[in-house]
Design an enzyme around this catalytic site. Structure first.
Site, short mmCIF file in Angstrom:
data_model
loop_
_atom_site.label_atom_id
_atom_site.label_comp_id
_atom_site.label_asym_id
_atom_site.label_seq_id
_atom_site.Cartn_x
_atom_site.Cartn_y
_atom_site.Cartn_z
N ASP A 1 -4.32 1.98 2.87
CA ASP A 1 -5.70 1.56 3.11
C ASP A 1 -6.59 2.79 2.94
O ASP A 1 -6.11 3.92 2.88
CB ASP A 1 -5.79 0.99 4.53
CG ASP A 1 -7.21 0.63 4.93
OD1 ASP A 1 -7.92 0.05 4.09
OD2 ASP A 1 -7.61 0.95 6.06
N ASP B 1 -4.81 1.15 9.31
CA ASP B 1 -5.19 1.30 10.71
C ASP B 1 -5.95 0.11 11.28
O ASP B 1 -6.33 0.13 12.44
CB ASP B 1 -6.06 2.55 10.88
CG ASP B 1 -7.44 2.38 10.25
OD1 ASP B 1 -8.41 2.89 10.81
OD2 ASP B 1 -7.54 1.71 9.20
N ASP C 1 -4.99 -4.65 7.67
CA ASP C 1 -3.82 -4.03 7.06
C ASP C 1 -2.50 -4.58 7.59
O ASP C 1 -1.44 -4.18 7.12
CB ASP C 1 -3.85 -2.51 7.30
CG ASP C 1 -5.14 -1.87 6.82
OD1 ASP C 1 -5.56 -2.21 5.70
OD2 ASP C 1 -5.72 -1.05 7.55
#
Length: 1110
Positions: A320, A764, A768
């Site tokens: 990410d 995080d 995700d």
């Protein structure tokens, strides 16, 4: 055998139960959140989220999460707008503006809902976060709905007192839940391969058992009748076991005996040992201070111990962006005004690249020095230095340093009028809301994008402080350059032309206090430059050069422009704009776009901005090290393409000179063409890009694939996904932008299944979770976006930079430890188990064991288990510092060099050899040789004890040869295993004969006094380990592996005595990479070499000509 198996299964069940309980409690914590729901008669009462139903009217307060997908009815603002943070959905920290329908604005308090009634007709539940189709039927009117009125679950209400909304989708029908994926069960690659080895050993077990039972049946039928001492009475219970008339049945009974006897070939205790080792490895990961984040007090956490060794086999990392690579912080760093660059502070990318280049040149200095001595000239690499803030204080969002613009000094520059317009564009062209901070006595801002926030902070520091906004005006406190006093000025806000990913620009039309109407515009430089007037291009050439420099430095850039409007011109245009804005129908957006285009032309360029999307500490260096380790890195983000590309440059996934392949589908094509035509267009783009890569002849050429979410929808379909994957694999870096959480998971699954290699996903946020669960290894970052990613992860770290140590150090160690541990386990069990088979064959397949039952029980439990656990926990081929200095060592894991079938069968062959040596040397020596002082020969108990002693010595010496790293623990456990065997023999022999049987005082009276016993032990141990010793000696001398070379260098201290050699070896020990700082440095070095070659080719003819003249 059954007890260890039951223990392992029970342990696994308990661990799974604990993990499931934690997940259940986390779900209940969310489901029990309270919210105000309309219960009738204009009364709102608290209800838990789990009881909210479709059609409920809810009231959401500031800083609360939305419990379901809602239709916005009204807000605490008069015009029905609200600000929403979608961090958990797309990872973006900037606020989104949502607007309610004008027809529902009157629903502004609880009592207004007393008689409210309406009908919503909309699309079925689906995972598309950015689309919505529906209508609101209210008071016999139909109002079209679009995504700007939809508040999605897990978004948060910000900067708005409250909103009222009606539930459209709830629970698993909400869009964020539709994007979820089922949590799969994960097993490591080594664990799966170990199952195959167990199948091989089980096949071997059945084979030798069949051989044994067949031999027993033949002997029973042919020899038993003639052997009087084996005759059994017909009425005896054992008669059927030795029945010559039914030898097949006797053979079948013997098969069961053989399966039990040879069961030691199957190392059930291996599973117990591995579970223990993995738990201890996880403890070491958790206790690693080098992965402890002091700022947050967060250590690394191995949330599951099942995948430790998988950390050392990763091939592709899918990451990410927001909160993972970046800090969610944007800093204003540089700008160009009227063709003049300002800002002397360097970006993190420039600093890190310069440091890396300086380090790298230590090993290449000979290539660049043109002459030696004090006056010698060198080809210089660009030098980058950082300047410090003169005040010494840090201002969040503002890292600019240049006194020419500070404290009103800008009025002394060449074009102060242009500068005034530049600062006013920063202060006026936005949709932010100011918040006064009493502690700092200044304003902070909640903006739609992080760039906007940085621009407003910069404007404030330059003396143009945005302080207040109303529905019709913007107020700015401007510092008077001469008196340094602040003067509040009002600018009437006439129109706002929003930023969209298609427009790539934003404009406001304002009227200043003199009555002058201005269009202020900011946007992508390519868009702004196309809209400049002929007279507005004075600074275009200089500004373009500065923009290119900023891009090379990894900065995000925007161009700023303006236009003066006549009142009549504006009134005429505004009529068209209002008409387009109030139209109802599918062409409303197109009409607004057309009218906006009419206004946003003939602009005058004033300058450009450069902001730094602050990367987390150590991210570029970490990516560079991972790239040197041979890992591929994909960036999956919900951000816009421009943002993703800028971050790609910032963290060196992209670099200047890298050829970008953008696979995209424009909106017009999606609206006009059929799905088939769109797919054919995407397929053509993929095919052309693939051919371009294959036809590229430059070995140093690097390609980057960039694709957006809408295009990815088609690229992930069954008939296109493999073509897309083949293209992506051939690219140095891959960036997928504007992707939904479900698409992140689908891309992860495609890479995992398509390549068949180990994938790691790191993120995080809640967006995700899907890819973290889908990947072979999921790593969660305990950042600002909550703990959803951590709760779904296998490993948790506080910063992305810790991933380097987690993989390159702990992953490398754990892989080699587990691989060597398993191979050794199979070796020792084969070496021990086959001696039972040899003896049984030697005794006519009688089913007789040569070893005492207690010997066999203690073999795996006490006598050989502790050294192998020490191997799995403490073994290090090289130290952690060396792992980081020689990242190419990591490739031993992805290539599976220590657990391929060649090595596995090699260890099995070693076990076979050892078993043959142990059995036949002992048989030869003890068979008819006088053993004791009285001339007695060895009986079966003596032979079995001597053989077992040889096995204990052989396997413990073998593990000592296998280890590369010794502490007192290894020395102690190996010694303890051998000593424990003698202690057991003494204590067991001291027991009464009723308990010890034939082993009564066997060591004290029979074995210890006999020199032959000790000589045999030494001879067999040497013979068993000599081939392995010869093998590793030959390998280290003639075909050493990378870690062998490093071990030799460290042992002879060559790294201290010869630093140049050590530096040269370090530069060799990295995988060739086309991303990261190393790739940038290599590209720069190639550039200088070409410069040298060109200069030398120019000088050579001159030298030749001079020689001719002389």
């Amino acid at each position: 055998m059954i007890a260890p198996l039951a223990f392992v299964i029970g342990l696994s069940m308990a661990k799974e139960a604990i993990e499931n309980w934690h997940r259940f409690m986390q779900d209940m914590k969310v489901n029990m959140r309270k919210l105000r729901v309309h219960s009738g008669e204009g009364v709102f009462s608290l209800k838990p989220w789990m009881n909210i139903r479709v059609g409920d009217v809810v009231k959401v307060e500031k800083d609360q999460f939305f419990p379901a997908d809602l239709l916005l009815l009204s807000s605490s603002y008069e015009d029905g707008i609200c600000y929403v943070e979608t961090m958990n959905l797309d990872g973006e920290t900037n606020l989104k503006v949502k607007r309610s329908l004008e027809s529902t604005l009157f629903l502004d308090d609880d009592s207004a809902f007393k008689d409210f009634n309406g009908t919503i007709k909309c699309e079925d539940p689906n995972p598309n976060l950015y689309t919505f189709v529906g209508n609101l039927e209210y008071e016999r009117q139909v109002y079209p709905l679009d995504p700007s009125q939809i508040l999605l679950r897990d978004s948060k209400l910000r900067n708005t007192g409250h909103v009222y909304g009606v539930v459209i989708f709830s629970g698993h029908d909400s869009k964020v839940m539709q994007n979820g994926t089922k949590s799969p069960s994960k097993r490591s690659t080594i664990e799966k391969q170990m199952d195959k080895i167990i199948y091989v050993l089980f096949t071997l077990l059945v084979l030798i058992s069949l051989i044994s039972s067949t031999g027993f049946a033949i002997k029973t039928k042919t020899q038993t009748p003639s052997l009087w001492y084996l005759q059994v009475e017909a009425h005896d219970d054992d008669a059927r076991l030795y029945d010559p008339t039914n030898a097949s049945l006797s053979g079948f009974y013997h098969l069961i005996t053989a399966l039990i006897l040879y069961g030691y070939l199957i190392p059930i205790s291996l599973y117990v040992s591995i579970e223990l080792v993995k738990v201890l490895q996880a403890v070491f990961i958790n206790q690693d201070l080098n992965m402890y984040d002091e700022e947050t007090g967060t250590p690394a956490q191995a949330r599951t111990s099942n995948l430790n060794e998988e950390l050392g086999m990763v091939d592709t990392i899918l990451s990410d962006k927001t909160g993972t690579l970046t800090c969610n912080q944007m800093d204003f760093l540089k700008c160009s005004i009227a063709g003049v660059p300002y800002g002397i502070r360097s970006s993190e990318v420039e600093l890190a690249a310069a440091n890396q280049m300086a380090m790298d040149l230590e090993g290449h200095v000979g290539h660049f020095v043109r002459s030696s001595g004090q006056n010698g000239q060198e080809i210089e690499l660009e030098a980058v230095t950082a300047s410090k803030d003169s005040s010494g204080t840090l201002i969040k969002g503002f890292s600019f340093d240049d006194n020419r613009l500070m404290n009103g000094n800008w009025v002394q520059e060449a074009n102060p009028d242009v500068m005034l317009l530049f600062f006013r564009v920063l202060a006026l062209c936005h949709t932010a809301i100011p918040e006064f901070n009493e502690e700092t006595d200044s304003y902070s801002y909640e903006a739609e994008s992080p760039d906007e926030g940085a621009f407003l902070v910069a404007a404030r520091e330059f003396g143009f402080e945005f302080c207040r906004r109303t529905q019709s005006s913007i107020f700015v406190r401007e510092r008077d350059p001469s008196s340094q006093e602040f003067v509040e000025r009002e600018f009437k806000l006439l129109n706002l032309l929003d930023f969209t990913s298609k427009r790539k620009r934003m404009s406001v039309i304002v009227q200043d206090e003199t009555g002058q109407i201005l269009l202020l515009c900011k946007g992508a430089d390519s868009i702004i430059f196309d809209r400049l007037s002929k007279s507005g291009r004075i600074f275009e050439e200089a500004t373009t050069k500065h923009l290119n420099d900023y891009g090379e430095a990894g900065l995000r850039t925007l161009a700023l422009a303006y236009k003066k409007l006549e009142e009549s011109e504006y009134i005429s245009w505004n009529e068209e704009f209002i008409k387009a804005k109030t139209s109802i129908g599918g062409d409303r957006e197109a009409m607004l776009e057309r009218v906006s285009d009419m206004m946003e032309k003939d602009l005058i360029l004033v300058g450009a901005t450069a902001v730094e999307d602050k990367l987390q500490q150590g991210v570029p260096q970490c990516i560079d090290k991972l790239a040197q380790a041979g890992l591929k890195i994909w960036l999956l983000t919900g951000d816009k393409m421009e943002t993703a590309i800028n971050i790609g440059f910032a963290c060196s996934l992209l670099r200047q000179g890298m050829k970008q392949i953008c696979i995209s589908t424009n909106v017009d094509m999606l609206n006009q063409d059929s799905k088939k035509a769109v797919k054919e267009n995407i397929e053509l783009q993929i095919t052309n890009a693939y051919q371009m890569i294959k036809l590229e002849k430059d070995p140093h050429a690097a390609f980057a694939l960039i694709i957006d979410g809408k295009t990815l929808t088609y690229a992930l379909e069954e008939d296109l996904k493999h073509q897309f994957l083949n293209l992506a694999i051939d690219c140095a870096s891959v960036i997928c932008c504007r992707v939904s959480p479900k698409q992140k998971a689908m891309v992860t699954r495609l890479v995992k299944e398509g390549t068949g290699k180990t994938t790691l996903a790191i993120g995080d946020g809640a967006n995700d979770v899907g890819m973290i669960q889908e990947a072979d290894i999921g790593v969660g970052i305990s950042g600002v976006e909550g703990m959803q990613a951590v709760m779904a992860s296998d490993f948790a770290i506080a910063q992305f930079r810790f991933l380097e140590r987690l993989l390159v150090v702990h992953g490398h160690w754990c892989y080699k430890r587990i691989a060597q541990m398993i191979c050794y386990f199979f070796y020792k069990n084969i070496a021990f188990g086959l001696t039972l088979f040899y003896f049984e064959a030697f005794t006519g397949f009688s089913g007789q064991s040569v070893y005492n039952d207690w010997y066999m029980l203690l073999f795996n439990v006490v006598l050989t288990s502790l050294p192998v656990i020490a191997l799995g926990v403490f073994e290090q081929d090289v130290s952690s510092e060396i792992c980081l200095q020689f990242p190419a060592l990591y490739q031993q894991g992805p290539k599976n060099l220590f657990f391929d079938w060649y090595r596995i069968f090699g260890w099995m062959g070693n076990g076979l050899y050892c078993s043959l040596i142990v059995f036949f040397l002992n048989i030869i020596i003890f068979y008819d040789q006088a053993f004791r002082a009285g001339g007695q020969t060895a009986d079966m108990t003596v032979l079995g004890t001597a053989m077992f002693t040889c096995v204990i010595y052989a396997v413990n010496c073998q593990i000592a040869l296998t280890m590369s790293h010794f502490t007192w623990i290894q020395h102690f456990l190996i010694g303890f295993s051998i000593v424990a065997w003698y202690v057991f023999l003494i204590l067991y022999g001291m027991m009464p004969p009723e308990l010890s049987g034939n082993a009564y005082r066997i060591f004290v009276e029979a074995l210890a006094p006999a020199p032959l016993f000790w000589l045999t032990t030494i001879l067999v141990t040497i013979a068993c380990n000599l081939p392995y010793l010869a093998h590793i000696s030959f390998q280290r001398s003639f075909s050493p592996m990378d870690h062998h070379v490093i071990q030799e260098i460290k042992y002879y201290k060559k790294d201290v005595e010869d630093r140049h050699m050590w530096t040269r070896e370090r530069s060799k020990a990295r995988q060739e990479t086309k991303i990261g700082f190393t790739a940038r440095v290599d590209a720069k070095i190639r550039q200088f070499r070409q410069m040298l070659q060109k200069k030398s080719s120019v000088l050579s003819p001159r030298v030749a000509l001079a020689a001719t003249r002389t």
